[in-house]
Enzyme design. Structure first.
Site, PDB file in Angstrom:
ATOM      1  N   GLU A  55      24.028 -15.103  -2.319  1.00 54.73           N
ATOM      2  CA  GLU A  55      23.037 -14.518  -3.230  1.00 54.73           C
ATOM      3  C   GLU A  55      22.134 -15.679  -3.611  1.00 54.73           C
ATOM      4  OE1 GLU A  55      21.330 -14.497  -6.442  1.00 54.73           O
ATOM      5  OE2 GLU A  55      23.184 -13.992  -7.500  1.00 54.73           O
ATOM      6  N   CYS A 101      19.127 -15.740 -11.791  1.00 51.81           N
ATOM      7  CA  CYS A 101      18.604 -15.262 -10.506  1.00 51.81           C
ATOM      8  C   CYS A 101      17.770 -14.005 -10.692  1.00 51.81           C
ATOM      9  CB  CYS A 101      19.744 -15.001  -9.537  1.00 51.81           C
ATOM     10  SG  CYS A 101      21.099 -14.093 -10.268  1.00 51.81           S
TER      11      CYS A 101
END
Lengths: 490, 490
Positions: free
Chosen positions: B234, B271
């Site tokens: 990720e 993120c």
């Protein structure tokens, strides 16, 4: 080996699709996908049934072409066509059921957002047709059918050994598409076109059935793209079979006949052909080998899919020589392969004997104790199948071997032979590398659809923004998990 | 920028695990897995709850260490610890439910074999701890918890910025393991050790949270192994936010405050931080920007996770200069970052402005029509999130944008900000590349467990050979599909 063999495939027919044409085809696939992805589930199921009907209508044209191009017997190809048609209909059932979408709702409240999740199609994908199944793993085989079921458009890379079969199949599929964009299923041909396809930015995933070398090379291309895509390759397996001493002594003759037929069926050109047969160095083992030998000899020489395939088969057998004894030593002639059976002591099972040899050949591995077999299978790479033949009394002795089998293979058989792959809800046709490049997936059965999907979650979205499957009252009910509780149909 | 900043982490503590020690750790993990993989589901659920309790008991030790090593505020870390503990308990629920196993039975008969399928753990896996979540995406974060839930053993690659937090967390996890092999969760440290781990033949998969550069390099290593393994990274997302003209004019001030806080929260080190905010070139847009600006200015300068992170943030801002106007131009000092807000016309949104800049910064993109926004988001790479703020009257105008959002992102928000990620059954924390390397997966929520599993089908197997989940009367009932029909608990 193959000199002087008249080519079965007219070279003029094998168009090498140009890079420009590959690009156009991928763009057309992406355009078709813009609408196709939004087709309701019921319409996609109807489409799959229409395509099944169109294939069924065209079988009298397609099967003879496949026979001419592959030399596979007509009854085998008829069965393969049945399977292809049934598989398309099965995926229609899977789509209608809707459970594959993993529709999930977590209600919100008091500062917690509401989440609604389901799987969506990834986009246009590539499918590389397999050489050994001109119908069931080709233009509208399991990969294409599952991708279309998922809502993806497909660009097929045709197999060079059966271009006319591919063209006729594509024409039938296009008839099944009716008024839908023909770009939903398109086709390209040629080695270079295959590489272009995997590299094309609009392609979001790929399926492949074929050799380890080809599969790995394309996997490497797919993984090294600026934007990597998953490459689902089903490649290489020797499908070990183990017979216990008790089973050999009680059922040696019948097991031998069963295994021998599995080794030579379809001229051994099956990814699930048993390639290593572990037999006890005991009386029953000899009976069993006799049964295998008789069945293989009875099959006699048969034509392989192509001259190059036969040449590779001969090379594979050459690789075995030295250290193994041949029980049945087939003579090869042009594109015809004769069954071959070698035997080796388990202590001499060197790694070069554990690679797949594609064709009607197997190696008997004589063992003294099941521990040796467990170690040998542990040392093999990943497998599509491991088959165990045993008697009830063997249960305790088999514990370690069963654990090893489930670690190494996608399918563990406790009866029968691995060559048949039932298309069902519970099918796994896959396994750890080098059986496939994606141990978490299957290329046959209901779950094959999962390869072409990705999850999306809508957070605090109004009803109109959601797909039908995630609305409070879906028009087409489906299994859903709501606040943690699974309902089979809501 | 970072000269003279006293290091927060004692260099002596950051052991570089030697290659031999990495090898030993992987072997120990594989040995531990031999038993751990067979632990019944109920015991694995109990283990996850024991680990949750052990983390809870150790929070007064762990949170201060994390605060000292990361400079993240204690309340934020307290919340992160709550999340970590709850996440472990949530995966216990997922394991007990058992639906994740996809247990499926196709009965046989009349020459058709019986198939029984479920998912099994892949084996020992590697987890790369993230820098920005020293607890929730670290030693026992979502990757490790989901892998242990799946029945995998885990070797964690500790993040170099919080070694003492990692050591204390590992100690707590080991207490939670009680009499189980401590090799179930192990740890290595150092850049080279991470690469060794990904290359180790016994490691069967890996999870990663971090930068695009690091994630891609490790993905390439994993994909180019002799036996490739899946690498679930990720990585990178700018999380576009779109506000329609109506929403801006009606809710500009409140939306501005909400977005401004989302940009600076956790010093922008998330993120899911909104990095591109598409605003209408209209009256409401100006009000909204004022709200963002005020919220960002109010936050003021804050210390980042480390000096190097602050230096990269400064580099990122430098990359924006030329062509953008800064609304809030933060001054950077050592490892302290001040909020920064730039603005650009959508016509000038060059690709270099669409990469993630990790820190408290965002770019306002002024648009004239939603079509421009649709095109701009279509041109971005894959995203973790796309957020849409609109009014009911906008529905028709939003159609194309909504379709684009679901194609590009793993999560589409119709309210709120993307920075919070609810851990639930319906969570997707993922998206197409470069958001992740595996668009088909999520790294948060129930489905995160699927990354660590592979299907196995037993064919015609006797009851004793089957896992409990596939027997006719399982001791621990679970959702199963039998002959095509799904039962929530059988």
């Amino acid at each position: 080996m193959t000199e002087g063999v008249p080519p079965r495939v007219d070279a003029d027919l094998v168009d090498e699709t140009s890079p420009d044409r590959v690009d156009e085809t991928c763009r057309a696939s992406a355009r078709a996908w813009n609408d196709f992805r939004l087709l309701p589930r019921r319409r996609r199921a109807a489409l799959l049934r229409d395509i099944a009907d169109a294939l069924q209508d065209a079988r009298h044209e397609i099967v003879p072409l496949a026979h001419a191009e592959t030399a596979l017997p007509v009854p085998r190809l008829d069965g393969e066509m049945d399977r292809t048609v049934q598989q398309a209909r099965f995926f229609a059932d899977v789509v209608e059921d809707g459970g594959y979408l993993e529709a999930t709702i977590d209600h919100g409240g008091q500062g917690t957002p509401e989440l609604r999740k389901m799987l969506l199609p990834v986009g246009p994908v590539a499918v590389f047709a397999g050489g050994n199944f001109p119908l069931a793993f080709s233009v509208f085989g399991g990969d294409t059918a599952s991708a279309v079921a998922a809502g993806c458009t497909v660009v097929v890379k045709a197999h060079p050994d059966h271009p006319r079969t591919a063209a006729a199949t594509l024409a039938a599929v296009r008839r099944g598409l009716r008024d839908l964009d023909p770009g939903v299923v398109a086709m390209v041909s040629g080695f270079a076109a295959g590489a272009e396809l995997v590299r094309h930015p609009l392609i979001r995933g790929a399926g492949f059935t074929g050799s380890l070398g080809g599969g790995r090379a394309l996997f490497d291309l797919a993984s090294s793209r600026p934007t990597p895509i998953p490459f689902f390759a089903e490649m290489s397996s020797v499908n070990p079979v183990v017979v216990t001493e008790l089973a050999a002594s009680r059922r040696g003759a019948s097991l031998g006949a069963l295994l021998g037929q599995a080794i030579v069926g379809s001229v051994g050109q099956l990814c699930t052909k048993p390639g290593l047969v572990f037999l006890p160095r005991a009386a029953g083992g000899a009976v069993l080998v006799a049964g295998i030998r008789d069945a293989m000899t009875a099959a006699g020489p048969q034509r392989m899919l192509s001259g190059p395939i036969a040449a590779r088969f001969a090379e594979g057998l050459d690789g075995w020589r030295g250290g193994v004894r041949f029980e049945v030593d087939g003579v090869l002639d042009a594109d015809t392969a004769a069954p071959s059976l070698a035997a080796v002591s388990i202590a001499d099972l060197r790694p070069s004997l554990t690679h797949e040899v594609f064709g009607p050949a197997a190696i008997i591995v004589w063992y003294d104790a099941l521990d040796q077999v467990t170690d040998a299978i542990e040392a093999l790479g990943g497998q599509l199948t491991v088959s165990l033949h045993f008697e009830p009394e063997d249960r305790t002795a088999l514990t370690a071997l069963v654990h090893t089998a489930t670690r190494q293979a996608g399918r563990v058989l406790a009866a029968g032979v691995p060559t048949g792959v039932r298309v069902g809800w519970a099918t796994t046709h896959g396994g750890p590398y080098p059986a496939t490049t994606a141990a978490g997936t299957t290329s046959v059965g209901a779950a094959a659809i999962a390869r072409w999907l990705r999850p999306v979650t809508w957070q605090d979205a109004p009803e109109w923004m959601l797909p039908d499957e995630l609305r409070d009252e879906p028009e087409a009910p489906l299994p859903r998990r709501v606040d943690g509780h699974l309902s089979p149909r809501s």
